[in-house]
Design a protein around this motif. Structure first.
Motif, PDB file in Angstrom:
ATOM      1  N   THR A 190       0.414 -22.477   5.997  1.00  0.00           N
ATOM      2  CA  THR A 190      -0.948 -21.967   5.804  1.00  0.00           C
ATOM      3  C   THR A 190      -1.683 -22.790   4.761  1.00  0.00           C
ATOM      4  O   THR A 190      -2.874 -23.114   4.920  1.00  0.00           O
ATOM      5  CB  THR A 190      -0.908 -20.489   5.367  1.00  0.00           C
ATOM      6  OG1 THR A 190      -0.277 -19.713   6.391  1.00  0.00           O
ATOM      7  CG2 THR A 190      -2.311 -19.955   5.120  1.00  0.00           C
ATOM      8  N   THR A 215      -2.729 -25.964   6.334  1.00  0.00           N
ATOM      9  CA  THR A 215      -3.857 -25.719   7.229  1.00  0.00           C
ATOM     10  C   THR A 215      -5.159 -25.595   6.453  1.00  0.00           C
ATOM     11  O   THR A 215      -6.195 -26.158   6.841  1.00  0.00           O
ATOM     12  CB  THR A 215      -3.618 -24.433   8.050  1.00  0.00           C
ATOM     13  OG1 THR A 215      -2.458 -24.602   8.860  1.00  0.00           O
ATOM     14  CG2 THR A 215      -4.815 -24.120   8.935  1.00  0.00           C
ATOM     15  N   LEU A 229      -8.585 -27.811   6.725  1.00  0.00           N
ATOM     16  CA  LEU A 229      -9.881 -27.189   6.962  1.00  0.00           C
ATOM     17  C   LEU A 229     -10.906 -27.596   5.908  1.00  0.00           C
ATOM     18  O   LEU A 229     -12.068 -27.870   6.231  1.00  0.00           O
ATOM     19  CB  LEU A 229      -9.744 -25.666   6.989  1.00  0.00           C
ATOM     20  CG  LEU A 229      -9.024 -25.059   8.190  1.00  0.00           C
ATOM     21  CD1 LEU A 229      -8.840 -23.551   7.991  1.00  0.00           C
ATOM     22  CD2 LEU A 229      -9.810 -25.324   9.468  1.00  0.00           C
ATOM     23  N   PHE A 248      -9.890 -25.142  13.039  1.00  0.00           N
ATOM     24  CA  PHE A 248      -8.903 -24.055  12.979  1.00  0.00           C
ATOM     25  C   PHE A 248      -8.410 -23.708  14.382  1.00  0.00           C
ATOM     26  O   PHE A 248      -7.215 -23.480  14.599  1.00  0.00           O
ATOM     27  CB  PHE A 248      -9.519 -22.828  12.304  1.00  0.00           C
ATOM     28  CG  PHE A 248      -8.523 -21.736  12.015  1.00  0.00           C
ATOM     29  CD1 PHE A 248      -7.373 -21.995  11.287  1.00  0.00           C
ATOM     30  CD2 PHE A 248      -8.730 -20.447  12.475  1.00  0.00           C
ATOM     31  CE1 PHE A 248      -6.445 -21.001  11.013  1.00  0.00           C
ATOM     32  CE2 PHE A 248      -7.819 -19.434  12.211  1.00  0.00           C
ATOM     33  CZ  PHE A 248      -6.677 -19.722  11.478  1.00  0.00           C
TER      34      PHE A 248
END
Length: 483
Positions: free
Chosen positions: A49, A52, A56, A214
């Motif tokens: 996460t 990620t 982003l 995403f």
């Protein structure tokens, strides 16, 4: 423009150092997940996460990071980004838990990256011309590609034998060198006032890019596929809205985040399509090869990086030689030759993967792929950005780096899915995948057919993308030999 000042090549040194740390940082963290889980007392899902979120932040704010050069000046934007990046590096290096690592790595380093990376491009366009610019962009592209593999080697070695924290220590040293040399960077005056900042465009671009990226990243998670179409479609709709909003701003003579009128320029558009393909293929290859090599043989990240050294050398050497070649050969032809060689390298690798594959088996194909990639990188950025007038270089660099981020996200997500589908297709009917994390496939009886099928499908997908790159490259205008 003072191209021949003794300090002029100091700009390229700073740019190269900056690109190097921005790339190895990402690659190193991706091969250090197990160590991060242990040291930060968390789990793999949390670390994924955090990775990620980092992706982003970079994708969503790249256009804003580029535009800030027009408001505060190129050098100031770069140095503020470097300072923020340095604070993030120190925070990440001393992290005691996942929350602290998230703030340091994903947020502070991410924001620092979006300020630094676009400026590395405009420093080159603002400092060099002709063959010097072609050479500088060749070095820029070669360092970026090679650093991703160096991250496997260096990061894998430190993570295995010492600690991932030492990678951040190296980055801090390089940042100190950048600050020590900052006087060779020429400041540019702000060209716009804060009153003209396009808040509506900023919101639309951030939301659109965040939703799109995403959604792309979630393709790797089959359990999340139900929301993927909504995210991707929503992102595309928002980005279309952003495009028409910017056109409206231009018609009304108001400030814009990006001058979208440069998008239809043939060479710029085609160059960005090629850039998406190049990052797609590069990221896809860097994703699936370590996955294969470590799963099949149980090799470490360091050993995997060593296996890719021929490819790395091919990229570095030919990104520099290719830039020099453009003074005697039409740059467009060098680019097309590079795309063709990269495709040939992928074709040579398509059918070599099995349970008994060794580093020697992948040497010819990976070297050819690296040579082709080096030639592509030696020309692509210069051909793409040189088609845009100098006063719009900040807009061009923002768009170019954003499309590269999209290509990288697409490559890791889609090639990973193709690999998994091919792998499952190659299993005997009714046999579930028995893979257990950390256990070499060689030791658990997986068939050659499953391995070969998965890798073949992945490489065929990348070859198809390369064909698309070649077709897009045909639309780039000839520039003539660079002198």
């Amino acid at each position: 423009m003072e191209q021949h000042r003794p300090s002029s090549w100091g700009v390229l040194l700073i740019v190269s150092l900056a690109v190097f740390i921005l790339v190895i940082d990402t690659t190193t963290m991706e091969v250090s997940i197990s160590a991060l889980v242990h040291d930060l007392d968390t789990n793999a899902s949390t670390i994924q996460t955090i990775i990620t979120i980092y992706t982003l932040v970079k994708a969503a704010f790249m256009l804003i990071g580029a535009k800030l050069q027009d408001f505060i000046g190129r050098k100031k934007a770069f140095l503020i980004g470097a300072a923020m990046y340095g604070i993030g590096v120190f925070t990440a290096a001393t992290s005691q838990n996942a929350a602290m690592f998230l703030v340091g790595w994903s947020i502070l380093e991410g924001i620092g990256t979006v300020l630094m990376l676009p400026a590395t491009v405009t420093f080159i366009t603002g400092t060099y011309e002709g063959k010097e610019r072609a050479f500088a962009f060749g070095v820029w592209g070669g360092i970026a590609a090679a650093a991703s593999i160096f991250g496997l080697i260096f990061g894998g070695y430190l993570t295995t034998n010492h600690s991932w924290r030492w990678v951040f220590a190296l980055e801090l040293v390089i940042l100190l060198i950048i600050f020590a040399l900052h006087r060779v960077l020429k400041e540019t005056r702000p060209t716009e006032s804060w009153k003209s900042f396009d808040r509506g465009g900023a919101v639309l671009s951030v939301l659109g890019l965040m939703a799109l990226v995403f959604g792309i990243l979630m393709v790797k998670e089959p359990s999340e596929w139900v929301i993927v179409p909504f995210l991707i479609l929503g992102g595309i709709i928002l980005l279309f809205g952003f495009y028409f909003w910017e056109r409206r701003q231009i018609r009304n003579a108001k400030g814009v985040l990006v001058d979208v009128t440069i998008l239809p320029e043939r060479s710029f558009l085609a160059g960005n399509v090629v850039a998406i393909g190049q990052k797609f293929v590069s990221a896809g290859f860097i994703f699936i090869f370590p996955l294969f090599y470590e799963m099949v043989t149980g090799a470490s990240a360091y050993e995997t990086g060593i296996a890719l050294l021929p490819m790395t050398l091919g990229v570095v050497v030919f990104s520099i030689l290719g830039a020099r070649l453009s003074s005697s050969v039409e740059p467009k032809y060098v680019l097309l030759l590079g795309i063709a060689l990269a495709g040939a390298g992928l074709a040579a690798l398509r059918d070599v993967f099995s349970l008994t594959t060794t580093a020697h088996d992948i040497f010819p194909g990976s070297l050819l792929f690296g040579i082709g990639l080096g030639l592509v990188l030696s020309q692509l950025t210069n051909l793409t950005l040189s088609s845009i007038r100098s006063e719009r270089q900040t807009d061009a660099s923002g768009i170019y780096n954003t499309t590269r981020q999209l290509g990288s996200s697409l490559g890791t997500a889609l090639i990973g899915i193709v690999l998994a589908l091919g792998f499952v297709r190659g299993l005997p009917s009714g046999q579930p995948s028995p893979y257990l994390p950390g256990q070499p496939l060689l030791s658990i009886g997986i068939s050659d057919a499953a391995i070969n099928q998965g890798m073949e499908w992945a490489f065929v997908a990348m070859i198809l993308v390369v064909i698309g790159m070649f077709l897009a490259g045909l639309f780039i205008r000839k520039t003539g030999k660079i002198v």
